[in-house]
Every structure is written in structure tokens, then in C-alpha cells.
Design a protein around this motif. Structure first.
Motif, PDB file in Angstrom:
ATOM      1  N   LEU A 131       0.839  -1.185   0.000  1.00  0.00           N
ATOM      2  CA  LEU A 131       0.000   0.000   0.000  1.00  0.00           C
ATOM      3  C   LEU A 131       0.881   1.244   0.000  1.00  0.00           C
ATOM      4  CD1 LEU A 131      -3.091   0.378   0.181  1.00  0.00           C
ATOM      5  CD2 LEU A 131      -2.832   0.474   2.675  1.00  0.00           C
ATOM      6  N   ARG A 132       0.525   2.212  -0.830  1.00  0.00           N
ATOM      7  CA  ARG A 132       1.215   3.500  -0.765  1.00  0.00           C
ATOM      8  C   ARG A 132       0.618   4.295   0.371  1.00  0.00           C
ATOM      9  NH1 ARG A 132       2.599   7.886  -5.543  1.00  0.00           N
ATOM     10  NH2 ARG A 132       3.162   9.614  -4.160  1.00  0.00           N
ATOM     11  N   ILE A 133       1.482   4.840   1.213  1.00  0.00           N
ATOM     12  CA  ILE A 133       0.999   5.658   2.326  1.00  0.00           C
ATOM     13  C   ILE A 133       1.355   7.121   2.087  1.00  0.00           C
ATOM     14  CG2 ILE A 133       1.039   3.820   4.059  1.00  0.00           C
ATOM     15  CD1 ILE A 133       3.813   4.949   4.935  1.00  0.00           C
ATOM     16  N   ASN A 134       0.619   7.985   2.746  1.00  0.00           N
ATOM     17  CA  ASN A 134       0.922   9.412   2.739  1.00  0.00           C
ATOM     18  C   ASN A 134       1.416   9.774   4.125  1.00  0.00           C
ATOM     19  OD1 ASN A 134       0.929  12.174   2.902  1.00  0.00           O
ATOM     20  ND2 ASN A 134      -1.108  12.470   1.995  1.00  0.00           N
ATOM     21  N   PRO A 135       2.714   9.999   4.273  1.00  0.00           N
ATOM     22  CA  PRO A 135       3.265  10.277   5.612  1.00  0.00           C
ATOM     23  C   PRO A 135       2.842  11.637   6.172  1.00  0.00           C
ATOM     24  CG  PRO A 135       5.014   9.760   4.017  1.00  0.00           C
ATOM     25  CD  PRO A 135       3.762  10.003   3.244  1.00  0.00           C
ATOM     26  N   LEU A 182       4.973  -1.412   2.511  1.00  0.00           N
ATOM     27  CA  LEU A 182       4.451  -0.047   2.396  1.00  0.00           C
ATOM     28  C   LEU A 182       5.373   0.725   1.455  1.00  0.00           C
ATOM     29  CD1 LEU A 182       3.559   0.801   6.120  1.00  0.00           C
ATOM     30  CD2 LEU A 182       1.967   0.171   4.292  1.00  0.00           C
ATOM     31  N   HIS A 183       4.780   1.703   0.800  1.00  0.00           N
ATOM     32  CA  HIS A 183       5.487   2.486  -0.197  1.00  0.00           C
ATOM     33  C   HIS A 183       5.209   3.956   0.111  1.00  0.00           C
ATOM     34  CE1 HIS A 183       5.567   4.712  -4.014  1.00  0.00           C
ATOM     35  NE2 HIS A 183       6.217   3.738  -4.593  1.00  0.00           N
ATOM     36  N   PHE A 184       6.264   4.754   0.173  1.00  0.00           N
ATOM     37  CA  PHE A 184       6.020   6.199   0.252  1.00  0.00           C
ATOM     38  C   PHE A 184       6.870   6.891  -0.802  1.00  0.00           C
ATOM     39  CE2 PHE A 184       9.487   5.485   3.288  1.00  0.00           C
ATOM     40  CZ  PHE A 184      10.364   6.512   3.048  1.00  0.00           C
ATOM     41  N   HIS A 185       6.278   7.848  -1.463  1.00  0.00           N
ATOM     42  CA  HIS A 185       7.000   8.637  -2.468  1.00  0.00           C
ATOM     43  C   HIS A 185       6.599  10.082  -2.231  1.00  0.00           C
ATOM     44  CE1 HIS A 185       8.541  10.148  -6.279  1.00  0.00           C
ATOM     45  NE2 HIS A 185       7.365  10.690  -6.495  1.00  0.00           N
ATOM     46  N   THR A 186       7.512  10.866  -1.678  1.00  0.00           N
ATOM     47  CA  THR A 186       7.154  12.239  -1.306  1.00  0.00           C
ATOM     48  C   THR A 186       8.187  13.253  -1.782  1.00  0.00           C
ATOM     49  OG1 THR A 186       8.347  12.218   0.790  1.00  0.00           O
ATOM     50  CG2 THR A 186       6.103  11.354   0.822  1.00  0.00           C
ATOM     51  N   PHE A 206       3.778   4.724  11.229  1.00  0.00           N
ATOM     52  CA  PHE A 206       3.494   3.366  10.739  1.00  0.00           C
ATOM     53  C   PHE A 206       4.458   2.310  11.285  1.00  0.00           C
ATOM     54  CE2 PHE A 206       1.645   6.265   7.661  1.00  0.00           C
ATOM     55  CZ  PHE A 206       0.451   5.656   7.285  1.00  0.00           C
ATOM     56  N   GLY A 207       5.508   2.764  12.011  1.00  0.00           N
ATOM     57  CA  GLY A 207       6.579   1.849  12.435  1.00  0.00           C
ATOM     58  C   GLY A 207       6.070   0.658  13.240  1.00  0.00           C
ATOM     59  N   LYS A 208       5.001   0.865  13.997  1.00  0.00           N
ATOM     60  CA  LYS A 208       4.503  -0.235  14.834  1.00  0.00           C
ATOM     61  C   LYS A 208       3.938  -1.379  14.003  1.00  0.00           C
ATOM     62  CE  LYS A 208       0.496   2.717  15.968  1.00  0.00           C
ATOM     63  NZ  LYS A 208       1.097   3.950  15.415  1.00  0.00           N
ATOM     64  N   TYR A 209       3.723  -1.132  12.718  1.00  0.00           N
ATOM     65  CA  TYR A 209       3.187  -2.203  11.855  1.00  0.00           C
ATOM     66  C   TYR A 209       4.267  -2.878  11.016  1.00  0.00           C
ATOM     67  CZ  TYR A 209      -0.928   0.412  13.192  1.00  0.00           C
ATOM     68  OH  TYR A 209      -1.876   1.057  13.922  1.00  0.00           O
ATOM     69  N   LEU A 216       9.911  -2.168   2.514  1.00  0.00           N
ATOM     70  CA  LEU A 216       9.534  -0.749   2.553  1.00  0.00           C
ATOM     71  C   LEU A 216      10.120  -0.105   1.296  1.00  0.00           C
ATOM     72  CD1 LEU A 216       8.163   1.414   4.379  1.00  0.00           C
ATOM     73  CD2 LEU A 216      10.416   1.878   5.345  1.00  0.00           C
ATOM     74  N   ASN A 217       9.274   0.587   0.563  1.00  0.00           N
ATOM     75  CA  ASN A 217       9.715   1.240  -0.673  1.00  0.00           C
ATOM     76  C   ASN A 217       9.797   2.751  -0.433  1.00  0.00           C
ATOM     77  OD1 ASN A 217       9.749   2.469  -3.278  1.00  0.00           O
ATOM     78  ND2 ASN A 217       8.963   0.578  -4.179  1.00  0.00           N
TER      79      ASN A 217
END
Ligand SMILES: *Cc1c(COP(=O)(O)O)cnc(C)c1O
Length: 393
Positions: A131-135, A182-186, A206-209, A216-217
Motif C-alpha cells: 500500500l502506498r501511504i501518505n506520511p 508499504l510504499h512512500f514517495h514524497t 506506521f513503524g509499529k506495523y 519498505l519502498n
């Protein structure tokens, strides 16, 4: 008298043309391969930035694979670039998905709804998905809101509150419909300092998951092959994630792969009259609007070989394209000599976000695609004509 050009292929190349030098590409690839070797991370080519697949076999010797923005790019990598095949799209077409599930190794979703919808097929095929997340941690100035996936209106990535709400509803028995990562691109053209800050924000939320995950991407936007880039800090971030959580780390740069590896070569078609207080207009056979749209969109001033700032050198000109758009201006540059019809003008750093973005507005011809091999010889990879304009209409 004919001008002497540097580099020496400039006098011979048909114009307009995108010209990519293998040696410059290899320079970047060696830096990225070194990063993989030292840290154990996986570096993927983001094809949306550079899809000149003539070089995919070369790229595959240095990088782990490629990532795509949709089915077509994924298919291109599947056909031409041996290695891992990843994909992220803000939303997938149902009709595309069987092929995506077949040819992609990693699929990243932008929403939990889409994840739920397509996860069963991927699970059946034994594919990895995430899933891509939005930090929600912006590191870009407001001037670049268009390039900031953490801006308040962003449609990219799942926010922590939405993630946790769904998690509570879905239960933990099978963590989040079976995601592996998880994927984040910011980032966009940024250093490793904003990455380190963003990573900290990601861990905090999100670290607890992470214990439920395999990878991690870190997305793209890392200016790794720029001279001033802080590579040790990037390595520290990668090692931290690998050692603390036992996760595989992926990076998917576009720019960093082909940064400064190519040019756009053009010719002067006409030189306008001199007018008091106004720079002389020069019309080239290349257009900002059609061949280098980022010059107008970002906007930015591309480097010109031998060209200085306005009035820095003896003769100053406004360089523009042959389209109807009054704003089809590339910039104002000065030269040591007077420009004449037929002179070559060479724009730098034109491998990235150029040939993937061309259009034929005004019926403009598309630039040829040319490779300069390691031994300096020139190969015309592709030329375009009238049919390429007509077939899209
Ligand atoms: C644009 C993009 C990239 C590549 O970005 P660069 O700035 O070219 O490094 C990687 N991943 C995603 C999801 C992107 O949207």
C-alpha cells in the motif's frame, strides 16, 4: 565556414534529436549499483522518467529492475528489462489487472478499496503487494505544490488515520488483506536529508506495523547522482530499516538514473531582426511545448552548451520554438558568436522527462532518438514522420 562543434557528434546528428550518451548513463548506473552492493537495497528504474528501452539491457546489468505507472510501462519492462517488475498506479483498471497480476512481481495500491478488490488475484498468483501511504510530512516548498504528494489536497497515498480505521475493521488475523509492504514517495529532486526526516515521520506513524511486513519502498525523487548528494546519509537510512526491522528496502529513482545523460540537439531555422532593448528572437526546429514541456510546466531554464546568461557573452538571443504558442520560449541565452541559420543548439540534461512527454501539437515532428555508444559512435535508434502525427488523431 562550417562551425566546429563540441561534442563532435553535434555536427552530424539529425535535428531535432534526443541524444543519450551511454558513458554518462553508465556513470549514474555505477553509483546506483554501488549503493545496492554496499547496503543490500534494491534500486528500480522509474520508467515514467526515462523509457528509452534501447538501454534497458544495459540498465538491467546494474539495477534490480523497473517500476511502472501503469500496464503499458509494466509490459515494456516485462519485454525489455530483465529483473524485478514493480507497478504503482493511483487506480487500476479492472480490465488491465489480469495482465498486471501475470507480469508484475510487486503491485502497490493507492487505496484500501483497490487493495481489497485485487488482493485475492495477486495472492492466488503468489505476487507481493503493498500500500502506498501518505506520511503527511511535506519537505518541499509551496512553489512546488504540484510535485508534493503530501500537500493537503493530495490524492496519493493512504493517511495513517484511514489506515488504522480500516485495520480495526479488518482485524489483525491477516494483516491488512495480506500486504507485504508499504510504499512512500514524497520527494522530488531532493537530498537524503529530507528523506531522513520523512523516514522518521513514517516510522513514527506506521513503524509499529513494520513487524507484519517484508519490505519498505522509499519511492523516487532522490537526487542520488548529483555531485552534492549525501550518499552516506542515504545508506544510513537504508541500513537502519534493514537492521532495525529486517525489511528489504526499495528505491525507485527516475531522474537519478539518467540525470545529465542526454541532450536535445536542435538547429536554428531563423534569426529575427534586432530591436532596441529587446533580445533578438531565434526560431529553432525544437519546441518547449512539444519536446521539453517541463521547461514551461515546472518551469525551468535548461542548460545550453556554450550558452551564457543574458548579456554575459557578446550576442544575446531569445530561443523559441516554431509553434503558434507565443509562450513557446525556451529562454534567453548569450553566445560568443552571432547565430546563423543552420547553427546547432544543444540543450543539456534532456534524457529525463522529455521523450516520455512529447506531443505533436501544431503537427510538430517528433525528435529522433539517438544513442552515442561507449566508443563515441552514433546510432540512430528511431526517427519519426508524418504517420506518427496522423496515427494519433
Ligand atoms: C515520479 C515517481 C518516481 C520517480 O521520481 P524521480 O523524481 O524521477 O526520481 C518514483 N516513484 C513514483 C511513485 C513516482 O511517482
Amino acid at each position: 565556414m562550417a562551425r566546429e562543434y563540441k561534442p563532435d557528434w553535434l555536427g552530424k546528428v539529425p535535428t531535432p534529436a534526443y541524444v543519450v550518451e551511454e558513458n554518462r548513463l553508465v556513470h549514474n548506473l555505477e553509483i546506483l549499483a554501488g549503493l545496492q552492493e554496499r547496503t543490500g537495497c534494491h534500486v528500480l528504474l522509474a520508467q515514467k522518467c526515462f523509457s528509452m528501452y534501447h538501454f534497458y539491457p544495459l540498465i538491467s546489468r546494474y539495477l534490480s529492475g523497473a517500476t511502472a505507472s501503469g500496464l503499458y510501462e509494466a509490459r515494456l519492462a516485462y519485454q525489455e528489462l530483465p529483473g524485478e517488475n514493480h507497478i504503482f498506479s493511483p487506480a487500476y483498471q479492472e480490465s488491465d489487472f489480469p495482465e498486471i497480476a501475470e507480469i508484475c512481481d510487486h503491485v502497490v495500491f493507492n487505496s484500501i478499496k483497490q487493495l481489497k478488490k485485487f488482493a485475492p488475484l495477486l495472492k492466488e498468483k503468489g505476487k507481493s503487494y503493498g500500500l502506498r501511504i501518505n506520511p503527511e510530512y511535506s519537505t518541499q516548498s509551496e512553489d512546488f505544490a504540484m510535485y508534493d504528494p503530501c500537500s493537503p489536497e493530495s490524492r496519493l497515498g493512504v493517511k495513517l488515520a484511514d489506515f488504522e480505521r480500516e485495520l480495526t475493521a479488518a482485524g489483525y488475523q491477516e494483516f491488512m488483506y495480506g500486504i507485504d509492504g508499504l510504499h512512500f514517495h514524497t520527494l522530488c529532486e531532493q537530498g537524503s536529508e529530507p528523506l531522513a526526516e520523512t523516514l522518521e515521520a513514517v516510522e513514527k506513524g506506521f513503524g509499529k506495523y513494520f513487524k507484519y511486513l517484508k519490505w519498505l519502498n522509499f519511492g523516487g525523487g532522490h537526487h542520488i547522482t548529483k555531485t552534492e548528494y549525501n550518499i552516506p546519509l542515504l545508506e544510513k537510512c537504508i541500513r537502519h530499516v534493514r537492521e532495525t526491522y529486517g525489511l528489504e528496502v526499495y528505491l525507485e529513482p527516475g531522474e537519478a538514473v539518467a540525470l545529465d545523460a542526454g541532450y536535445l540537439a536542435s538547429s536554428v531555422l531563423d534569426v529575427g531582426p534586432v530591436a532596441d532593448g529587446i533580445y533578438q528572437n531565434v526560431i529553432l526546429d525544437t519546441s518547449a511545448a512539444c519536446h521539453m514541456p517541463d521547461v514551461l510546466e515546472v518551469p525551468y531554464r535548461p542548460p545550453v552548451e556554450g550558452g551564457g546568461q543574458p548579456d554575459e557573452k557578446k550576442y544575446t538571443y531569445r530561443l523559441g520554438g516554431p509553434t503558434c504558442l507565443s509562450g513557446d520560449n525556451i529562454g534567453v541565452y548569450s553566445f560568443d558568436y552571432q547565430l546563423r541559420e543552420g547553427d546547432r543548439i544543444l540543450f543539456g540534461d534532456m534524457a529525463i522527462y522529455t521523450m516520455v512527454k512529447t506531443n505533436t501539437f501544431n503537427g510538430m515532428p517528433l525528435p529522433s532518438i539517438v544513442a552515442i555508444k561507449a566508443d563515441g559512435s552514433m546510432e540512430i535508434i528511431r526517427s519519426f514522420g508524418y504517420e506518427d502525427f496522423k496515427m494519433r488523431l
